[in-house]
Design a protein around this motif. Structure first.
Motif, PDB file in Angstrom:
ATOM      1  N   ALA A 134       0.838  -1.210   0.000  1.00  0.00           N
ATOM      2  CA  ALA A 134       0.000   0.000   0.000  1.00  0.00           C
ATOM      3  C   ALA A 134       0.871   1.256   0.000  1.00  0.00           C
ATOM      4  O   ALA A 134       0.608   2.198  -0.768  1.00  0.00           O
ATOM      5  N   LEU A 135       1.905   1.286   0.828  1.00  0.00           N
ATOM      6  CA  LEU A 135       2.801   2.452   0.849  1.00  0.00           C
ATOM      7  C   LEU A 135       3.560   2.608  -0.468  1.00  0.00           C
ATOM      8  O   LEU A 135       3.782   3.733  -0.933  1.00  0.00           O
ATOM      9  N   ALA A 136       3.922   1.481  -1.078  1.00  0.00           N
ATOM     10  CA  ALA A 136       4.602   1.552  -2.379  1.00  0.00           C
ATOM     11  C   ALA A 136       3.673   2.128  -3.447  1.00  0.00           C
ATOM     12  O   ALA A 136       4.106   2.934  -4.282  1.00  0.00           O
ATOM     13  N   MET A 137       2.411   1.739  -3.423  1.00  0.00           N
ATOM     14  CA  MET A 137       1.464   2.264  -4.405  1.00  0.00           C
ATOM     15  C   MET A 137       1.187   3.755  -4.184  1.00  0.00           C
ATOM     16  O   MET A 137       1.069   4.518  -5.145  1.00  0.00           O
ATOM     17  N   ILE A 138       1.103   4.170  -2.930  1.00  0.00           N
ATOM     18  CA  ILE A 138       0.916   5.596  -2.646  1.00  0.00           C
ATOM     19  C   ILE A 138       2.134   6.382  -3.124  1.00  0.00           C
ATOM     20  O   ILE A 138       1.997   7.430  -3.772  1.00  0.00           O
ATOM     21  N   SER A 139       3.324   5.869  -2.835  1.00  0.00           N
ATOM     22  CA  SER A 139       4.552   6.541  -3.269  1.00  0.00           C
ATOM     23  C   SER A 139       4.646   6.611  -4.786  1.00  0.00           C
ATOM     24  O   SER A 139       5.074   7.627  -5.344  1.00  0.00           O
ATOM     25  N   LEU A 140       4.233   5.540  -5.447  1.00  0.00           N
ATOM     26  CA  LEU A 140       4.266   5.520  -6.905  1.00  0.00           C
ATOM     27  C   LEU A 140       3.295   6.540  -7.492  1.00  0.00           C
ATOM     28  O   LEU A 140       3.635   7.260  -8.445  1.00  0.00           O
ATOM     29  N   ALA A 141       2.110   6.635  -6.916  1.00  0.00           N
ATOM     30  CA  ALA A 141       1.132   7.613  -7.401  1.00  0.00           C
ATOM     31  C   ALA A 141       1.649   9.038  -7.201  1.00  0.00           C
ATOM     32  O   ALA A 141       1.509   9.888  -8.092  1.00  0.00           O
ATOM     33  N   VAL A 142       2.254   9.305  -6.054  1.00  0.00           N
ATOM     34  CA  VAL A 142       2.802  10.645  -5.793  1.00  0.00           C
ATOM     35  C   VAL A 142       3.948  10.944  -6.747  1.00  0.00           C
ATOM     36  O   VAL A 142       4.025  12.046  -7.321  1.00  0.00           O
ATOM     37  N   ALA A 143       4.841   9.981  -6.941  1.00  0.00           N
ATOM     38  CA  ALA A 143       5.987  10.207  -7.832  1.00  0.00           C
ATOM     39  C   ALA A 143       5.540  10.465  -9.265  1.00  0.00           C
ATOM     40  O   ALA A 143       6.036  11.385  -9.923  1.00  0.00           O
TER      41      ALA A 143
END
Length: 164
Positions: A134-143
């Motif tokens: 979940a944190l990886a997906m949030i980080s990917l969306a932000v990036a």
């Protein structure tokens, strides 16, 4: 104990099957089928993750022009670069969080249904891997969002308003 086959055809020796060997083979066959099933689920999961990245790129790119116009409008109203960056960051964190929560909820419910209805076993999800994904997906969306939104800072208000 005579077998019916031995009575009919006494000339042909009939091997008695060793039940231990049969049980051992069925056990390994079952394990192999479960392994293939797990590999299939993993492949579909990874394919879904990797195919989700281009979808995320295209969703962000589809609204790129609108973001550019909003950023330029905010610049003309006196917003600083930092304020615009915080607005974009909040928007993409929210977008990533909604996407991650939806994915986690759907995958957890699917895992529970599979364990409950197909395997008839108890379901106990691991929290740490789910949180990491979940944190990886949030980080990917932000990036991805900030990467595609960097043109907001390079665009002049006059050029953006001229295009629209």
């Amino acid at each position: 104990m005579n077998n019916g086959i031995e009575q009919i055809a006494p000339r042909y020796p009939v091997r008695r099957m060793k039940w231990q060997a049969l049980r051992w083979n069925l056990h390994h066959l079952t394990n192999f089928c479960i392994l293939l099933f797990v590999i299939g689920i993993l492949m579909f999961g990874w394919a879904g993750l990797w195919l989700g990245i281009p979808v995320l790129f295209s969703a962000v790119a589809a609204t790129r022009r609108e973001r550019l116009r909003e950023g330029v409008l905010l610049k003309t109203l006196g917003a600083t670069r930092r304020q615009i960056m915080r607005i974009m960051l909040a928007e993409y964190v929210l977008l990533g969080t909604l996407g991650a929560l939806t994915g986690v909820l759907l995958s957890t419910l699917s895992g529970w249904a599979l364990m409950h209805w197909i395997f008839r076993m108890d379901f106990s999800p691991s929290v740490l891997p789910v949180a990491i994904v979940a944190l990886a997906m949030i980080s990917l969306a932000v990036a991805i969002g900030l990467l595609t939104g960097r043109d907001v800072f390079a665009e002049t208000p006059m050029a953006a308003l001229r295009e629209s």
